[in-house]
Motif scaffolding. Sequence first.
Motif, PDB file in Angstrom:
ATOM      1  N   LYS A 106       0.775  -1.067  -0.122  1.00 28.98           N
ATOM      2  CA  LYS A 106      -0.033   0.220   0.078  1.00 28.98           C
ATOM      3  C   LYS A 106       0.953   1.349  -0.005  1.00 28.98           C
ATOM      4  CE  LYS A 106      -1.968   2.062   3.646  1.00 28.98           C
ATOM      5  NZ  LYS A 106      -2.367   2.419   4.823  1.00 28.98           N
ATOM      6  N   PHE A 107       0.404   2.021  -1.018  1.00 25.77           N
ATOM      7  CA  PHE A 107       1.191   3.564  -0.665  1.00 25.77           C
ATOM      8  C   PHE A 107       0.166   4.309  -0.484  1.00 25.77           C
ATOM      9  CE2 PHE A 107       3.591   0.627  -3.749  1.00 25.77           C
ATOM     10  CZ  PHE A 107       4.858   0.945  -3.457  1.00 25.77           C
ATOM     11  N   SER A 108       0.699   5.447   0.327  1.00 22.52           N
ATOM     12  CA  SER A 108      -0.233   6.665   0.565  1.00 22.52           C
ATOM     13  C   SER A 108       0.547   7.797   0.781  1.00 22.52           C
ATOM     14  CB  SER A 108      -1.037   6.217   2.077  1.00 22.52           C
ATOM     15  OG  SER A 108      -0.377   5.842   2.932  1.00 22.52           O
ATOM     16  N   HIS A 109       0.301   8.766   1.296  1.00 20.99           N
ATOM     17  CA  HIS A 109       0.909  10.286   1.552  1.00 20.99           C
ATOM     18  C   HIS A 109       2.383   9.984   1.922  1.00 20.99           C
ATOM     19  CE1 HIS A 109       1.533  14.248   3.691  1.00 20.99           C
ATOM     20  NE2 HIS A 109       1.974  14.185   2.401  1.00 20.99           N
ATOM     21  N   LYS A 110       3.211  10.526   1.639  1.00 23.26           N
ATOM     22  CA  LYS A 110       4.716  10.248   1.976  1.00 23.26           C
ATOM     23  C   LYS A 110       5.413   9.099   1.582  1.00 23.26           C
ATOM     24  CE  LYS A 110       4.754  13.719   5.750  1.00 23.26           C
ATOM     25  NZ  LYS A 110       5.276  14.005   6.937  1.00 23.26           N
ATOM     26  N   ASP A 111       4.580   8.128   0.986  1.00 22.30           N
ATOM     27  CA  ASP A 111       5.468   6.769   0.414  1.00 22.30           C
ATOM     28  C   ASP A 111       5.827   6.892  -1.019  1.00 22.30           C
ATOM     29  OD1 ASP A 111       4.831   5.643   2.643  1.00 22.30           O
ATOM     30  OD2 ASP A 111       2.929   4.691   2.001  1.00 22.30           O
ATOM     31  N   GLY A 165       1.260  12.175  -7.516  1.00 22.81           N
ATOM     32  CA  GLY A 165       2.334  11.458  -7.439  1.00 22.81           C
ATOM     33  C   GLY A 165       2.000   9.916  -7.573  1.00 22.81           C
ATOM     34  N   GLY A 166       2.598   9.088  -7.005  1.00 21.02           N
ATOM     35  CA  GLY A 166       2.353   7.572  -7.054  1.00 21.02           C
ATOM     36  C   GLY A 166       2.286   7.036  -8.562  1.00 21.02           C
ATOM     37  N   ASN A 167       2.626   7.613  -9.214  1.00 25.25           N
ATOM     38  CA  ASN A 167       2.788   7.055 -10.728  1.00 25.25           C
ATOM     39  C   ASN A 167       3.923   6.055 -10.549  1.00 25.25           C
ATOM     40  OD1 ASN A 167       0.868   8.634 -12.160  1.00 25.25           O
ATOM     41  ND2 ASN A 167       2.351  10.293 -11.483  1.00 25.25           N
ATOM     42  N   PHE A 168       3.631   4.931 -11.204  1.00 23.47           N
ATOM     43  CA  PHE A 168       4.647   3.966 -11.424  1.00 23.47           C
ATOM     44  C   PHE A 168       5.444   4.274 -12.749  1.00 23.47           C
ATOM     45  CE2 PHE A 168       2.245   2.063  -8.228  1.00 23.47           C
ATOM     46  CZ  PHE A 168       2.701   0.997  -7.775  1.00 23.47           C
ATOM     47  N   VAL A 169       6.956   4.579 -12.419  1.00 18.78           N
ATOM     48  CA  VAL A 169       7.656   4.943 -13.560  1.00 18.78           C
ATOM     49  C   VAL A 169       8.826   3.880 -13.916  1.00 18.78           C
ATOM     50  CG1 VAL A 169       9.176   6.960 -14.213  1.00 18.78           C
ATOM     51  CG2 VAL A 169       7.474   7.357 -12.494  1.00 18.78           C
ATOM     52  N   PHE A 170       8.895   3.551 -15.103  1.00 15.14           N
ATOM     53  CA  PHE A 170       9.851   2.954 -15.883  1.00 15.14           C
ATOM     54  C   PHE A 170      10.998   3.989 -16.804  1.00 15.14           C
ATOM     55  CE2 PHE A 170       6.419   0.417 -14.385  1.00 15.14           C
ATOM     56  CZ  PHE A 170       7.082  -0.756 -13.890  1.00 15.14           C
ATOM     57  N   VAL A 223       8.532   4.288  -7.813  1.00 16.61           N
ATOM     58  CA  VAL A 223       6.869   4.721  -7.493  1.00 16.61           C
ATOM     59  C   VAL A 223       7.335   6.348  -7.065  1.00 16.61           C
ATOM     60  CG1 VAL A 223       4.887   4.640  -6.197  1.00 16.61           C
ATOM     61  CG2 VAL A 223       6.083   2.462  -7.065  1.00 16.61           C
ATOM     62  N   GLN A 224       6.586   7.099  -7.985  1.00 21.18           N
ATOM     63  CA  GLN A 224       6.923   8.464  -7.434  1.00 21.18           C
ATOM     64  C   GLN A 224       6.426   8.730  -5.917  1.00 21.18           C
ATOM     65  OE1 GLN A 224       4.633  10.418 -10.642  1.00 21.18           O
ATOM     66  NE2 GLN A 224       6.264  11.240 -11.663  1.00 21.18           N
ATOM     67  N   TYR A 225       6.958   9.788  -5.290  1.00 18.76           N
ATOM     68  CA  TYR A 225       6.582  10.131  -4.031  1.00 18.76           C
ATOM     69  C   TYR A 225       5.221  10.593  -4.061  1.00 18.76           C
ATOM     70  CZ  TYR A 225       6.414  13.262   0.307  1.00 18.76           C
ATOM     71  OH  TYR A 225       6.116  13.859   1.538  1.00 18.76           O
ATOM     72  N   ILE A 226       4.333  10.160  -3.029  1.00 16.97           N
ATOM     73  CA  ILE A 226       2.976  10.410  -3.078  1.00 16.97           C
ATOM     74  C   ILE A 226       2.837  11.697  -2.115  1.00 16.97           C
ATOM     75  CG2 ILE A 226       0.861   9.913  -2.400  1.00 16.97           C
ATOM     76  CD1 ILE A 226       1.200   7.131  -3.205  1.00 16.97           C
TER      77      ILE A 226
END
Length: 183
Positions: free
Chosen positions: A96-101, A130-135, A165-168
């Motif tokens: 799980k990703f949420s704020h600051k992850d 944020g939260g985008n998965f980047v390759f 994973v971009q900073y949320i």
Amino acid sequence: MINQIYLKEKILEEIKKEFKKNKIIKLENFLESGVYKIVDLEARKINLNHVKIPDKFSFSFGKPPEKIKEIFLSGEMKKTIKKLTNKKINKIRIKKFSHKDYTLIHDSSKNSKKIKIFFFICDTWNPDHGGNFVFTKSDRKTFYITPHPNSLCIINKQKEWKDFVQYINHLSQNRQIIVIEIG
């Protein structure tokens, strides 16, 4: 269980062809809506442990409940993933990703060619959160995968690719992204 559109042979062949060409596919509305609601409810009940190594990552993880295992390790799921990727699946993990992850790219991590498969559980997500998965590829070409509810992403990650994973950020407020990693 899987959206009937994705079970049609002709559609599967088209998806496989596109995946082979582009190395990345995102299949939206992957599960039937009733099944997605069950997965969503079950995933949000999980007791998660937060882990953070500041120079590597910050996210929560937990043990997948039996109902989610039944769905994502079902014969139908295994057969569909095998048809698309020629990969057998046998385990799942939940993050799980949420704020600051976030996760970061590391030169020290081994980059190997592998197929990454993940399923998103979230509310509608704005890429500005944020939260985008980047390759990223060594030639600076970058692919962004914005989380979308009930979507399955398959990436044929090449050896020279790195991912994170971009900073949320604060715009996400209390929103979260739950990711089921299938392997």
